[in-house]
Write an enzyme that holds these catalytic residues in place. Structure first.
Site, PDB file in Angstrom:
ATOM      1  N   ASP A   1       1.064  -1.316   0.121  1.00 22.31           N
ATOM      2  CA  ASP A   1       0.064  -0.002   0.182  1.00 22.31           C
ATOM      3  C   ASP A   1       1.051   1.301  -0.098  1.00 22.31           C
ATOM      4  O   ASP A   1       1.796   1.310   0.625  1.00 22.31           O
ATOM      5  CB  ASP A   1      -0.824   0.195   1.180  1.00 22.31           C
ATOM      6  CG  ASP A   1      -1.740   1.142   1.424  1.00 22.31           C
ATOM      7  OD1 ASP A   1      -2.591   1.238   0.600  1.00 22.31           O
ATOM      8  OD2 ASP A   1      -1.541   2.159   2.099  1.00 22.31           O
TER       9      ASP A   1
ATOM     10  N   GLU B   1       1.423  -0.186  -5.230  1.00 24.42           N
ATOM     11  CA  GLU B   1       0.500   0.888  -5.407  1.00 24.42           C
ATOM     12  C   GLU B   1       1.203   2.428  -5.482  1.00 24.42           C
ATOM     13  O   GLU B   1       1.420   2.997  -4.694  1.00 24.42           O
ATOM     14  CB  GLU B   1      -0.625   1.101  -4.545  1.00 24.42           C
ATOM     15  CG  GLU B   1      -1.614   2.183  -4.514  1.00 24.42           C
ATOM     16  CD  GLU B   1      -2.518   2.720  -3.264  1.00 24.42           C
ATOM     17  OE1 GLU B   1      -3.563   3.050  -3.543  1.00 24.42           O
ATOM     18  OE2 GLU B   1      -1.797   2.476  -2.312  1.00 24.42           O
TER      19      GLU B   1
END
Length: 630
Positions: free
Chosen positions: A339, A386
């Protein structure tokens, strides 16, 4: 004389320890004069000795004056187990003995006589505020919190815990090009919100054809009802979803059905329950103190939440490496989705442009982490970022074998709604990013972070005459057309749970990260089941026909009539569709005349190489020069 005094002191300490043992209290390693080094075999957290009857416990806490180990093994006494400090002042340690290896013991660290923290390396914690809401079906026989004995989150140690017996060894991970990932939030997938109930839906996912599941963060986060992006403990699976063994079994069963398991993990930041945050925290300023070994006092980028890790610090790098190694070895996972990977930088930025700009230091950090992961498992282990940084930076990371998230939500949703001005989704093609091959670009229409495309179709869709995108059946058919294009683009894909059923509940219902209604009744609705079947068909086509991995592509995705043309050897596949809300004429060079096989349709005979046909709004076709396997 000094030597005699020293010997007297040592004998006095040993005698005191023996008296405590005779009294039935747990003895500790005697405190010897000087500053002893760390015993051999010690590591961060707990190491069990003597068949689990002893435990060597350490805490990395530079600059602290005193640390004691308190817990059920010494009746939470602050004086029973003072920890020793290594000569460099960084690590505190103590050995405790006479443990029952079958017993779970709650424990904490008492730091400088005023701060109680759990162990950052805990594999299980007890939370006095949230554990009472975890039902026995999800977590049987959960140990009770030691109420009245201490406060705050406590860690749990057990010398000889039950071990999971793995059944499915030698799992072969899908090739990156054929990867079809199903992003899944356990909380919102079944009403029981646990691994066992999710396993009961595995046939549904197998029939869909996905070959990987990406679990949104499952390590301990704040509260129970969360997406998991507010992490606090990185080695402990969150009990709201089930036990360690239940998670291991879930992964094992997925492997047995040919499905890889990827963990979404959050190492850009941590939240306030983290012992690492608490150990070095400036309460007056409300942020980590300047001497924190792991965290920046102030975040370096504008998208940070919680407290920002400093990934240029050796302590943070060591911690991250320990975390990834643990999950790879203890749970046999097949990949990580990191993330906010763009946040792993110390380059200060105040806006998205500067944050996204090429960052050599960030690249170096990711190369180091990626190489470390490869040193543990280089068998097609997936490292997914990401990132959303400048294409030049993403290309460097892709060339290292990492996969980059590629968000097509806005442009493809404009297309499904019938608003064509911003409906060009050609950013889906790897060459537009400068990548050397498609396998490193992970495309998706929906993820947990985007508004549901069906919600926008029904709320804001275009219309003309009797054709209205806001109509449920029409909107679902347009979703099907978009999926046909998505899976025709070479490279790995991801779908967000229930996307394949046209889930239309807004991301903002019950708050952005709040619980969402679980709509398994959608399967009983013909139009939605048809969308599911279409997804399954497109996934099967992608996995069974190598032409969908061809780098020989032509496309025009800017106008009303869009097409993708893939060529591999003597075979060519063309996907064509009308995204307008009125009829439009397709005029496309197919490259050759003769028979073309339509997937799910009739054989098309072209007198010339030009395909010239009026397409109704929402009409699409998949043609192949050679019949495809399905």
């Amino acid at each position: 004389m000094k030597r005699i005094c020293l010997m007297v002191l040592i004998l006095s300490v040993l005698a005191t320890a023996c008296k405590k043992n005779e009294a039935g209290n747990t003895p500790v390693v005697p405190v010897t004069p000087g500053n002893p080094g760390l015993p051999a075999g010690a590591k961060d957290g707990v190491v069990y000795l003597n068949g689990g009857t002893s435990a060597l416990v350490t805490l990395y806490a530079p600059g602290k004056k005193t640390v004691s180990l308190i817990g059920e093994f010494n009746n939470w006494s602050a004086s029973a187990a003072p920890m020793k400090n290594t000569p460099d002042g960084n690590i505190w340690w103590v050995q405790i003995d006479n443990l029952n290896p079958s017993t779970e013991y709650a424990y904490q660290f008492l730091v400088d006589d005023n701060l109680k923290v759990a162990d950052p390396y805990s594999e299980k914690i007890l939370d006095p505020d949230n554990d009472s809401y975890i039902d026995a079906q999800t977590y049987p026989s959960l140990k009770a919190y030691p109420a009245g004995k201490t406060t705050g989150i406590v860690s749990v140690m057990q010398g000889n815990p039950p071990l999971y017996t793995w059944k499915n060894a030698g799992f072969n991970r899908p090739a990156k090009n054929n990867l079809v990932i199903y992003e899944l939030l356990v909380r919102d997938f079944t009403a029981e919100h646990n691994y066992a109930s999710t396993l009961q839906k595995l046939d549904y996912l197998v029939s869909l054809g996905v070959n990987a599941i990406e679990l949104m963060p499952v390590n301990e986060f704040e509260g129970n009802l969360s997406w998991g992006y507010n992490p606090s403990f990185y080695f402990a699976p969150d009990k709201y979803y089930g036990t360690k063994a239940a998670l291991q079994n879930f992964i094992d069963e997925c492997h047995g059905r040919g499905i890889a398991v990827i963990l979404d993990i959050v190492l850009n930041h941590s939240f306030g329950q983290s012992p690492m945050v608490q150990l070095y925290f400036d309460k007056a300023a409300g942020k980590p103190s300047a001497n924190s070994p792991w965290f920046n006092a102030d975040a370096t980028h504008p998208y940070n939440v919680g407290y920002d890790f400093n990934h240029e610090r050796a302590e943070t790098k060591t911690f991250v490496k320990n975390v990834v190694k643990f999950w790879m070895q203890q749970y046999r996972i097949d990949g990580f989705r990191f993330d906010l990977s763009k946040g792993f930088t110390q380059k200060k930025s105040t806006d998205d442009a500067s944050f996204s700009a090429y960052d050599a230091s960030r690249i170096a950090i990711w190369k180091e982490y990626n190489n470390y992961i490869k040193s543990i498992d280089n068998n097609n282990f997936y490292v997914i970022l990401e990132h959303f940084a400048d294409a030049s930076e993403e290309k460097v990371l892709a060339d290292e074998g990492m996969l980059l998230w590629n968000n097509l939500n806005y442009n493809m949703n404009e297309a499904t709604m019938g608003w064509l001005g911003n409906s060009d989704f050609s950013w889906a093609f790897f060459a537009k990013h400068g990548f050397s091959q498609p396998e490193n670009l992970l495309n998706f229409i929906e993820s947990h972070d985007e508004e549901r495309t069906m919600f926008k179709n029904i709320s804001y869709g275009n219309a003309s005459g009797n054709y209205n995108v806001k109509d449920l059946s029409t909107a679902l058919k347009r979703e099907e057309m978009a999926a046909a294009f998505l899976f025709a683009v070479p490279g790995p894909k991801m779908i967000w749970q229930f996307e394949e059923l046209g889930y239309e509940v807004s991301i903002d219902v019950n708050g952005r990260t709040g619980n969402k209604p679980i709509r398994w009744e959608y399967l009983q609705q013909a139009d939605r089941k048809a969308l599911y079947s279409a997804y399954a068909k497109f996934i099967s086509l992608k996995k069974r026909n190598s032409v969908f991995n061809s780098s020989n592509t032509q496309y025009n995705l800017a106008g009303a009539v869009k097409y993708i043309k893939l060529t591999e050897g003597s075979n060519t596949v063309v996907v064509v569709g009308n995204f307008d809300v009125v009829s439009q004429t397709a005029n496309i060079d197919f490259g050759s005349s003769g028979n073309w096989y339509e997937v799910g349709g009739q054989v098309l005979n072209l007198n010339s190489s030009t395909y010239f046909k009026v397409l109704a709004p929402g009409e699409y076709h998949i043609y192949s020069k050679t019949a495809l396997s399905n």
